[in-house]
Write a protein that holds these residues in place. Structure first.
Motif, PDB file in Angstrom:
ATOM      1  N   ASP A  19       0.603  -1.216  -0.374  1.00 14.79           N
ATOM      2  CA  ASP A  19       0.247  -0.213  -0.157  1.00 14.79           C
ATOM      3  C   ASP A  19       0.950   0.672  -0.174  1.00 14.79           C
ATOM      4  N   ILE A  20       1.746   1.382  -0.657  1.00 10.41           N
ATOM      5  CA  ILE A  20       2.334   2.536  -1.425  1.00 10.41           C
ATOM      6  C   ILE A  20       1.809   3.718  -1.819  1.00 10.41           C
ATOM      7  N   GLU A  21       2.866   5.230  -0.797  1.00  5.48           N
ATOM      8  CA  GLU A  21       1.943   6.441  -1.424  1.00  5.48           C
ATOM      9  C   GLU A  21       3.586   6.376  -1.501  1.00  5.48           C
ATOM     10  N   THR A  22       3.911   7.578  -2.502  1.00  5.42           N
ATOM     11  CA  THR A  22       5.068   8.170  -2.768  1.00  5.42           C
ATOM     12  C   THR A  22       4.695   9.336  -3.398  1.00  5.42           C
ATOM     13  N   ILE A  23       5.594  10.785  -2.502  1.00  2.67           N
ATOM     14  CA  ILE A  23       5.335  11.967  -3.665  1.00  2.67           C
ATOM     15  C   ILE A  23       7.196  11.681  -4.096  1.00  2.67           C
ATOM     16  N   PHE A  24       6.472  12.559  -5.853  1.00  9.79           N
ATOM     17  CA  PHE A  24       8.622  12.750  -6.107  1.00  9.79           C
ATOM     18  C   PHE A  24       8.174  14.659  -6.417  1.00  9.79           C
ATOM     19  N   ALA A  36       0.400   2.416  -5.085  1.00 12.00           N
ATOM     20  CA  ALA A  36       0.289   1.228  -5.503  1.00 12.00           C
ATOM     21  C   ALA A  36      -0.125  -0.302  -4.920  1.00 12.00           C
ATOM     22  N   PRO A  37      -0.243  -1.183  -4.956  1.00 12.93           N
ATOM     23  CA  PRO A  37      -0.438  -1.937  -3.548  1.00 12.93           C
ATOM     24  C   PRO A  37       0.105  -2.438  -3.355  1.00 12.93           C
ATOM     25  N   LYS A  38       1.600  -2.780  -3.847  1.00 12.86           N
ATOM     26  CA  LYS A  38       2.840  -4.063  -3.771  1.00 12.86           C
ATOM     27  C   LYS A  38       3.599  -3.019  -4.936  1.00 12.86           C
ATOM     28  N   MET A  39       4.728  -3.246  -3.965  1.00 17.10           N
ATOM     29  CA  MET A  39       5.830  -1.957  -4.630  1.00 17.10           C
ATOM     30  C   MET A  39       7.541  -3.284  -3.607  1.00 17.10           C
ATOM     31  N   PRO A  46      22.169  -2.639 -10.727  1.00 12.95           N
ATOM     32  CA  PRO A  46      22.092  -1.404 -10.603  1.00 12.95           C
ATOM     33  C   PRO A  46      20.733  -1.602  -9.402  1.00 12.95           C
ATOM     34  N   PRO A  47      19.882  -0.474  -8.436  1.00 14.44           N
ATOM     35  CA  PRO A  47      19.066  -0.757  -7.470  1.00 14.44           C
ATOM     36  C   PRO A  47      17.831  -0.103  -8.911  1.00 14.44           C
ATOM     37  N   PHE A  48      16.767  -1.057  -8.857  1.00 15.81           N
ATOM     38  CA  PHE A  48      15.218  -0.954  -9.382  1.00 15.81           C
ATOM     39  C   PHE A  48      14.367  -0.969  -8.484  1.00 15.81           C
ATOM     40  N   VAL A  49      12.904  -0.507  -9.321  1.00 14.33           N
ATOM     41  CA  VAL A  49      12.397  -1.060  -7.957  1.00 14.33           C
ATOM     42  C   VAL A  49      10.687  -1.038  -9.086  1.00 14.33           C
ATOM     43  N   GLU A  50      10.462  -2.877  -8.454  1.00 12.72           N
ATOM     44  CA  GLU A  50       9.005  -3.332  -9.030  1.00 12.72           C
ATOM     45  C   GLU A  50       8.044  -3.499  -8.317  1.00 12.72           C
ATOM     46  N   PHE A  51       7.264  -2.564  -9.895  1.00 16.71           N
ATOM     47  CA  PHE A  51       5.788  -3.171  -9.068  1.00 16.71           C
ATOM     48  C   PHE A  51       4.946  -3.869  -9.532  1.00 16.71           C
ATOM     49  N   THR A  52       4.628  -4.842  -9.529  1.00 17.79           N
ATOM     50  CA  THR A  52       4.048  -6.504  -9.942  1.00 17.79           C
ATOM     51  C   THR A  52       2.659  -6.329  -9.877  1.00 17.79           C
ATOM     52  N   LYS A  53       2.267  -5.563  -9.203  1.00 20.47           N
ATOM     53  CA  LYS A  53       0.303  -6.109  -9.509  1.00 20.47           C
ATOM     54  C   LYS A  53       0.028  -4.780  -9.651  1.00 20.47           C
ATOM     55  N   GLY A  54       1.098  -3.514 -10.269  1.00 19.37           N
ATOM     56  CA  GLY A  54       0.233  -2.268 -10.595  1.00 19.37           C
ATOM     57  C   GLY A  54      -0.050  -1.216 -10.361  1.00 19.37           C
ATOM     58  N   LEU A  55      -0.060   0.008 -10.215  1.00 16.47           N
ATOM     59  CA  LEU A  55       0.697   1.192 -10.609  1.00 16.47           C
ATOM     60  C   LEU A  55      -0.607   2.612 -11.228  1.00 16.47           C
ATOM     61  N   ARG A  56      -0.186   3.229  -9.810  1.00 11.58           N
ATOM     62  CA  ARG A  56      -1.136   4.584 -10.300  1.00 11.58           C
ATOM     63  C   ARG A  56      -0.036   5.969 -10.190  1.00 11.58           C
ATOM     64  N   VAL A  57      -0.490   6.447 -11.090  1.00  9.65           N
ATOM     65  CA  VAL A  57       0.937   8.209 -10.769  1.00  9.65           C
ATOM     66  C   VAL A  57       0.088   9.419 -11.352  1.00  9.65           C
ATOM     67  N   LEU A  58      -0.192   9.909 -10.408  1.00  8.50           N
ATOM     68  CA  LEU A  58      -0.635  11.337 -10.787  1.00  8.50           C
ATOM     69  C   LEU A  58       0.604  12.317 -10.924  1.00  8.50           C
ATOM     70  N   ILE A  59       0.287  13.395 -11.993  1.00 11.70           N
ATOM     71  CA  ILE A  59       1.477  14.468 -12.898  1.00 11.70           C
ATOM     72  C   ILE A  59       0.651  15.592 -12.168  1.00 11.70           C
ATOM     73  N   TYR A  60       1.742  15.898 -11.287  1.00 11.42           N
ATOM     74  CA  TYR A  60       1.356  17.323 -11.038  1.00 11.42           C
ATOM     75  C   TYR A  60       1.538  18.722 -12.049  1.00 11.42           C
ATOM     76  N   ASN A  61       1.493  19.777 -12.057  1.00  9.62           N
ATOM     77  CA  ASN A  61       1.475  21.188 -12.557  1.00  9.62           C
ATOM     78  C   ASN A  61       2.030  21.354 -11.398  1.00  9.62           C
TER      79      ASN A  61
END
Length: 171
Positions: A19-24, A36-39, A46-61
């Motif tokens: 149950d991830i929520e991250t602000i970039f 994302a439900p799972k990360m 190189p290090p990487f992050v995988e989202f195997t159960k889907g994801l949603r991103v909101l892109i802001y102005n």
């Protein structure tokens, strides 16, 4: 016994989140929010992050209005490069109602562009356009270039904004 120990040492560490929520942010400005439900964060090189159960991103102005929404059933983010690979039922919808559907999409977050070389379908309030060889777009999906276009396109009447016939142009 040594072979088993060697295999155990080669296994890279994985951090898991649920149950991830991250602000970039970039340069002190909020740019996007990821949910994302799972990360799984792989600490290999190189290090990487995988989202195997889907994801949603909101892109802001700049005023924190949502410019576009991105969803996919799978995502992979390479931390050092800032690149994202989205796969499986990728959908991008911007605030003007334009919608991109594709099976795979690359997102260069540093350059703020989307691109793919896979078939795409772009739906607007008036048209549906297909591209056989992919597309390139800015991050808010307001300006895009489709490769190998097919489908009907509605064009604005260029004579509707033309000046009256008797008007003169100053030189």
């Amino acid at each position: 016994m040594q072979a088993i120990m060697d295999l155990d040492q080669k296994k890279s560490a994985i951090e898991e989140g649920v149950d991830i929520e991250t602000i970039f942010s970039q340069q002190g400005k909020v740019r996007s929010k990821l949910m994302a439900p799972k990360m799984d964060r792989h600490l290999s090189t190189p290090p990487f992050v995988e989202f195997t159960k889907g994801l949603r991103v909101l892109i802001y102005n700049d005023t924190l209005g949502v410019e576009s929404t991105v969803t996919a059933r799978y995502g992979k983010y390479w931390e050092n490069e800032g690149n994202v690979l989205l796969k499986d039922s990728v959908v991008v919808i911007n605030k003007q109602g334009k919608r991109l559907d594709c099976s795979e999409l690359n997102w260069d977050s540093k350059k703020e562009i989307f691109y793919t070389y896979k078939p795409v379908k772009i739906s607007t309030p008036t048209d549906t356009i297909r591209g056989a060889n992919g597309m390139e777009s800015n991050q808010d999906f307001s300006d895009y270039k489709i490769l190998s276009v097919s489908g009907p396109v509605t064009m604005e009447d260029s004579t509707a904004t033309a000046p009256p016939a008797d008007s003169t142009v100053a030189e």
